[in-house]
Design an enzyme around this catalytic site. Structure first.
Site, mmCIF file in Angstrom:
data_model
loop_
_atom_site.group_PDB
_atom_site.id
_atom_site.type_symbol
_atom_site.label_atom_id
_atom_site.label_comp_id
_atom_site.label_asym_id
_atom_site.label_seq_id
_atom_site.Cartn_x
_atom_site.Cartn_y
_atom_site.Cartn_z
ATOM 1 N N ASP A 408 11.187 1.696 -0.008
ATOM 2 C CA ASP A 408 9.683 2.567 -1.250
ATOM 3 C C ASP A 408 10.580 3.192 -2.014
ATOM 4 O OD1 ASP A 408 8.211 3.816 -2.039
ATOM 5 O OD2 ASP A 408 7.400 4.566 -0.576
ATOM 6 N N GLY A 467 4.247 -2.530 -7.014
ATOM 7 C CA GLY A 467 3.921 -4.135 -7.942
ATOM 8 C C GLY A 467 4.615 -3.573 -9.389
ATOM 9 N N ASP A 488 -0.978 3.779 -3.672
ATOM 10 C CA ASP A 488 -1.356 3.416 -1.746
ATOM 11 C C ASP A 488 -2.516 3.839 -1.542
ATOM 12 O OD1 ASP A 488 1.436 4.366 -1.956
ATOM 13 O OD2 ASP A 488 1.201 6.204 -0.995
HETATM 14 C C1 GLA Z 1 4.783 5.987 -0.499
HETATM 15 C C2 GLA Z 1 4.128 4.232 0.245
HETATM 16 C C3 GLA Z 1 3.082 5.193 1.473
HETATM 17 C C4 GLA Z 1 4.033 6.104 2.410
HETATM 18 C C5 GLA Z 1 4.710 7.182 1.315
HETATM 19 C C6 GLA Z 1 5.706 7.735 2.383
HETATM 20 O O1 GLA Z 1 3.521 6.920 -0.603
HETATM 21 O O2 GLA Z 1 3.630 3.783 -0.649
HETATM 22 O O3 GLA Z 1 3.017 3.451 1.895
HETATM 23 O O4 GLA Z 1 5.224 5.283 2.869
HETATM 24 O O5 GLA Z 1 5.447 7.236 -0.119
HETATM 25 O O6 GLA Z 1 6.501 8.692 1.767
#
Ligand code: GLA
Length: 677
Positions: A408, A467, A488
């Site tokens: 991430d 993306g 998200d």
């Molecule tokens: C981001 C991701 C989520 C999750 C959080 C965890 O927001 O997009 O899916 O993994 O981090 O902190």
């Protein structure tokens, strides 16, 4: 009584009657007197005389006693039936979000036409006055949009909001989307049936683990024909393990039998350099537990995946999201501690201890395990990321037995030019800046992708960077198997709808081993640490799951699997619907036709048939006689199968027939068309 008096009394009674039925007074009805729970909104619950955070409504330092505190994207439908003459309100962003940069637009619609809009509003803008004549309007909608910059911290207040009414009849808030839960998936037969994908990819020399997913009464015996040397099948558990020394393609006939019968299915094992030949199916801790995750919760999730029977439908991965590492800001002593040991090895927090025994626990059930990190120094939740330790982390994952990594972006934007002043605490945990530059966007994923590929173990690489720089165009080149295409998801209609509508742009890049990821499922009990039943209505959940399967999306359950109700289980265990997601051709559906708010998605399947999902994004039921088959590239005589009900429902000639289609508001019908009389 004199005759005169009798007349007088009669006249009095008549005028009283007339007065009470005909002559009515104008009245004020306050918005907060209506049932505000009918509203849908992007976050939190509708506030009656309170803000989203349940505080006094406050706009630009002015407080208001009455009103409706909501969060973009927000919609409240009100049935006026011509009974209102005017709506007035003062609108603005609530001061409680000071420190952030929200923007919203308030809009009033009357019978679907825009009657008034506030223009884009920012924090601290003084409340804007809205006064809208409503004479004759039947239905009114109060809308708050995200102002064009996403809905972060969009706490929006309709204050002093009231209607002038004729006093003749009621006005009432309404939500046209049905709340009725109905189960379509037929109960699994007690006879054996083998589910799961038709293909499975593995690299030479990597540990092989595949559980034959099968429904039917236990005990069940498993056997196989054509299993290549190096692999063995456990007849009792149905788990295939071992290693394949060399590349090759093997068609294996799998058999499952119990007292009631026998079933067979061919699995094509493709040993080469591509893995995840069908989208990953499993569970992830974030949408239900967020920062409350622990080793115990992971074990219980694995147990629940087995006990609930989900494992028999192909659900496999148990993925730990953020918060297995130590955290930089948490007050919880369980999350405080050294981030790495003296040699730089990452240290799990006290809630996890060692990861290897946890991975063994999950593997022993025939399941697989995933983990989470960031290329930056911090994850989005402020835990230790992989920056500067990428190779070490990839090796650790492999040694622990990890099968999946979600990587991430989070804080990486803060270290694009190196660590500022050599101080990680100078870097914010979330910084998406830099991701729009292609080379910068690719770099950290290429680094980790290469290290993962170098491990003697298959680790699915799931890119999470929302993306940026059209990740679908280059994700494969960094050894990625899937990539998030959006921000998200939340358990709101607006979130699911807007994500769904964004997917077509990336569809052409989906193929076996490469999947667009529109984020995890928000059905069942979700809530990011505060679990509650998904706010999506039942039809919205059918639409969400159907479309994610049509999109060939990685399917990651986001709910507490210990609290699965029959409705949610029905959604997650329909093998004909899941088969769309797992179809070996790997084509992502796109929208091929629209009829008003109805969008018609088509997915071509490996056997040449087509799955068609009629998705109603509108607020009213759709009932049509459909004959646009040429637009869907469906020709000649066709059998039509309802996949949710697992029933053939019609035989049509696409040149002449019309198909009657009825789709509930925010719902779907999901059909498969295959040639035949
Ligand atoms: C981001 C991701 C989520 C999750 C959080 C965890 O927001 O997009 O899916 O993994 O981090 O902190």
């Amino acid at each position: 009584m004199s005759k005169n008096n009798t007349w007088l009394i009669a006249a009095l009674i008549f005028s009283l009657y007339f007065f009470s039925t005909q002559c009515v007074f104008a009245q004020t009805v306050w918005l907060d007197q209506l049932d505000l729970s009918a509203a849908t909104q992007g976050y939190g619950m509708p506030g009656k005389n309170k803000s989203v955070e349940n505080k006094t409504l406050t706009i630009a330092s002015k407080t208001f006693e009455r009103g409706f505190g909501t969060h973009a994207e927000s919609s409240l439908l009100i049935k006026l039936n011509g009974n209102a003459t005017r709506f007035t309100a003062l609108v603005g962003i609530d001061d409680e979000v000071t420190g952030h940069d929200p923007a919203v637009e308030f809009v009033v619609l009357g019978d679907k036409k825009k009657l008034w809009s506030s223009g884009i509003m920012h924090l601290k803008d003084s409340a804007r006055f809205c006064s809208v004549p409503l004479t004759g309007v039947q239905t009114m909608e109060l809308v708050v949009t995200d102002g064009g910059n996403g809905n972060y911290y969009d706490h929006a207040d309709w204050t002093d909001a009231k209607f002038e009414t004729s006093g003749k009849g009621n006005i009432a808030a309404t939500n046209p989307i049905s709340s009725e839960k109905y189960i379509l998936t037929p109960k699994a037969s007690p006879k054996p049936k083998i589910n799961g994908p038709a293909v499975y990819g593995v690299r030479p020399g990597s540990p092989f683990q595949y559980l034959v997913p099968a429904t039917g009464n236990r005990p069940m015996r498993f056997s196989s024909k054509g299993l290549p040397a190096g692999l063995k099948l456990d007849a009792q558990t149905g788990i295939i393990t071992g290693k394949l020394p060399k590349a090759g393609t093997f068609n294996v006939i799998l058999t499952a039998s119990n007292k009631l019968g026998k079933a067979a299915k061919t699995l094509r094992i493709m040993c080469g350099d591509r893995i995840a030949l069908t989208p990953a199916m499993g569970w992830n801790s974030w949408n239900c537990f967020a920062n409350e995750v622990s080793a115990d919760k992971i074990k219980r999730a694995a147990d629940a995946m087995v006990k609930s029977g989900l494992i028999n439908h192909g659900w496999t991965y148990i993925n730990i999201d953020d918060f297995w590492q130590n955290n930089r800001d948490s007050k919880d002593p369980d999350l405080r501690g050294k981030f790495r040991d003296d040699r730089g090895n990452i240290l799990p927090n006290k809630r996890f201890g060692e990861i290897k025994p946890l991975a063994d626990f999950v593997h022993n059930k025939g399941l697989k395990i995933g983990i989470y990190s960031s290329p930056g120094p911090w994850t989005c939740g402020g835990c230790a990321g992989s920056y500067g330790h990428e190779e070490q982390d990839a090796k650790a994952y492999s040694e622990w037995g990890i099968d999946y990594l979600k990587y991430d972006w989070c804080s990486y934007g803060g270290v694009i030019d190196g660590m500022p002043e050599n101080d990680p605490y100078k870097v914010a945990s979330f910084s998406p800046t830099g991701g729009s530059n292609l080379q910068t966007a690719i770099k950290p994923y290429k680094l980790m992708g290469d290290y993962l590929r170098a491990q003697p173990r298959d680790i699915v690489f799931s890119l999470c960077q929302y993306g940026m720089s059209d990740v679908w165009k280059w994700g494969d080149s960094v050894n990625g198997q899937s990539w998030r295409t959006t921000g998200d998801i939340t358990d709101t209609w607006n979130s699911v709808k807007s994500i769904a509508l964004e997917q077509d742009k990336a569809a052409a890049w989906a193929k076996p081993g490469n999947w667009n990821d529109p984020d995890m499922l928000v059905i069942g009990n979700v809530g990011w640490g505060n679990p509650h039943p998904s706010k999506l209505k039942p039809d919205e959940q059918y639409l969400h799951f159907s479309l994610w399967c049509m999109f060939s999306a990685p399917l990651l359950i986001g709910c507490d699997m210990e609290k699965l109700d029959d409705f949610t289980l029905g959604l997650l265990t329909n093998d004909e619907v899941i088969a769309l997601d797992q179809d070996p051709l790997g084509k992502q559906a796109t929208c091929q036709d629209t009829v008003g708010d109805l969008r018609i998605y088509v997915k071509t399947l490996a056997d040449g048939s087509k799955a068609v999902c009629f998705c109603n994004f509108g607020q009213e039921k759709v009932s049509i006689a459909y004959n646009g088959f040429s637009k869907l590239n469906i020709k000649g005589k066709q059998q039509v199968r309802d996949l949710w009900r697992q029933k053939n429902i019609a035989a049509i000639d696409t040149r002449t027939s019309k198909l009657h289609i009825e789709v509930p508001a925010h719902g779907v019908v999901l059909y498969k068309f295959y040639p035949g009389k």
